[in-house]
Write an enzyme that holds these catalytic residues in place. Structure first.
Site, PDB file in Angstrom:
ATOM      1  N   CYS A 233     -36.799  10.416 -14.135  1.00  0.00           N
ATOM      2  CA  CYS A 233     -35.869  10.181 -15.331  1.00  0.00           C
ATOM      3  C   CYS A 233     -36.196   8.621 -15.903  1.00  0.00           C
ATOM      4  O   CYS A 233     -35.610   8.431 -16.899  1.00  0.00           O
ATOM      5  CB  CYS A 233     -34.713  10.082 -14.557  1.00  0.00           C
ATOM      6  SG  CYS A 233     -34.177  11.220 -13.582  1.00  0.00           S
TER       7      CYS A 233
HETATM    8  O1  KQY Z   1     -31.481  11.424 -14.531  1.00  0.00           O
HETATM    9  C1  KQY Z   1     -31.466  11.277 -15.601  1.00  0.00           C
HETATM   10  N1  KQY Z   1     -32.423  11.622 -16.287  1.00  0.00           N
HETATM   11  C2  KQY Z   1     -30.360  10.267 -16.401  1.00  0.00           C
HETATM   12  C3  KQY Z   1     -29.627   9.733 -15.419  1.00  0.00           C
HETATM   13  C4  KQY Z   1     -28.705   9.106 -16.000  1.00  0.00           C
HETATM   14  C5  KQY Z   1     -27.657   8.325 -15.231  1.00  0.00           C
HETATM   15  C6  KQY Z   1     -27.213   7.129 -16.120  1.00  0.00           C
HETATM   16  N2  KQY Z   1     -26.071   6.403 -15.379  1.00  0.00           N
END
Ligand code: KQY
Length: 365
Positions: free
Chosen positions: A355
């Site tokens: 992420c």
């Molecule tokens: O896991 C993701 N791709 C993004 C997570 C976002 C979390 C924001 N607090």
């Protein structure tokens, strides 16, 4: 340059993550309502991730003016530091998805971003600086850009580079993303912007995933025809029916080349990953931002790894299954070194290694 055509019509498609990469993009964490202790512990881990990737390929880290010096000091010479405004640090979701032409030229897809749901369950507001990141990166890299007229995050899709896209219904059909688009219209957008032929739909993502079930925490391609799936053997775990449903769907599917999929069950951490009282107390409570409580189960998954040149960057959770995940992936990726990095602090912010990274494929130029 912003283009009005479609990647698919222009002969562009998203390469698989295992294709050669020019660099990896990341963003520096600092918002105190998401990262404990004003981001200090997370910054150490982001620096470890960036410096580890930079042993094999260049990394660009986008950083606010306020944090520039601190980031520069923590990052190795292989990491370029680029001053840029963001709302947070989830480069997979705010950065461009790069698409490549068979002749090697690379372009950027700039998805519309609404902080994982806008004012209907999104994780923070405003998100305008995040939504501007992909265009800025395309400008820095001098690559042409397609602005996609619908909401999507990079973590909501995986491709095999041979015409197949994996995604989840929980995220892409969520009314807080594109309430006016049907499943068929969303599929057509994926075909047009990713250059794929076949969209494979899983149901729900990992339990308690605050992105509304991004596929990159649940399931990913290891190579064409082979996927890794987040798994638990415990029928009393509420994750069990989710993983079982995904397994059964995957078993029945055929990819764009007509292949049945080999499914590698990658176990979840054996113990639940949660913030302690002390850790949670370090997150600033702000109305409208995602609350961060102690002793709340977090969506820990070893599937949230990055494939980069020569290596796999795999989260570790201080769990007995860290070693098992490592050895299973070592078997799957004989040509790559498995580099395990601390995943807990990233998870405390809501995601993991995949992420916070976005690969830019090598161009033939
Ligand atoms: O896991 C993701 N791709 C993004 C997570 C976002 C979390 C924001 N607090």
């Amino acid at each position: 340059m912003s283009l009005n055509s479609l990647p698919r019509l222009d002969g562009y498609a998203m390469p698989a993550e295992w294709a050669p990469q020019a660099q990896v993009w990341m963003a520096w964490p600092e918002r105190p309502d998401n990262w404990r202790d004003s981001g200090g512990p997370a910054q150490q881990v982001f620096a470890t991730v960036a410096n580890t990737i930079a042993e094999n390929e260049p990394v660009s880290m986008v950083v606010s003016a306020r944090e520039y010096s601190r980031a520069r000091a923590a990052l190795s010479a292989g990491v370029r530091v680029v001053e840029m405004s963001t709302n947070d640090a989830w480069m997979r979701d705010i950065g461009p998805t790069f698409v490549a032409h068979t002749k090697g030229d690379v372009r950027a897809v700039d998805w519309t971003f609404n902080a994982w749901g806008g004012f209907n369950g999104g994780l923070y507001a405003p998100w305008d600086a995040d939504d501007a990141v992909a265009a800025k990166i395309a400008g820095i890299e001098r690559v042409a850009r397609y602005r996609a007229p619908f909401v999507l995050e990079g973590g909501a899709i995986h491709v095999d580079g041979e015409g197949t896209c994996l995604t989840t219904e929980e995220c892409l059909l969520n009314p807080n993303r594109n309430p006016d688009l049907s499943r068929e219209q969303i599929e057509q957008h994926l075909r047009d912007y990713l250059g794929v032929d076949t969209v494979l739909w899983l149901g729900r993502g990992v339990l308690d995933d605050e992105t509304d079930g991004h596929v990159d925490n649940l399931c990913c391609f290891l190579r064409p025809g082979v996927v890794a799936l987040t798994w638990t053997d415990d029928p009393s775990d509420p994750q069990y029916p989710i993983s079982l449903d995904a397994f059964q769907r995957l078993q029945a599917m055929r990819d764009a080349r007509g292949r049945a999929l080999e499914i590698i069950k990658l176990p979840m951490p054996r113990t639940l990953v949660m913030m302690s009282e002390r850790e949670a107390a370090g997150v600033l409570a702000v109305p409208g931002s995602q609350p961060r409580g102690a002793n709340v189960r977090l969506a820990a998954s070893y599937v949230n790894f990055l494939i980069c040149n020569g290596a796999i960057i795999l989260p570790a959770f201080d769990d007995p299954n860290d070693a098992l995940a490592r050895s299973m992936l070592a078997e799957q990726f004989p040509g790559r070194e498995i580099r395990q990095v601390p995943g807990r602090e990233i998870l405390y912010g809501g995601g993991n290694v995949h992420c916070i990274t976005q690969q830019q494929p090598s161009s033939g130029r």
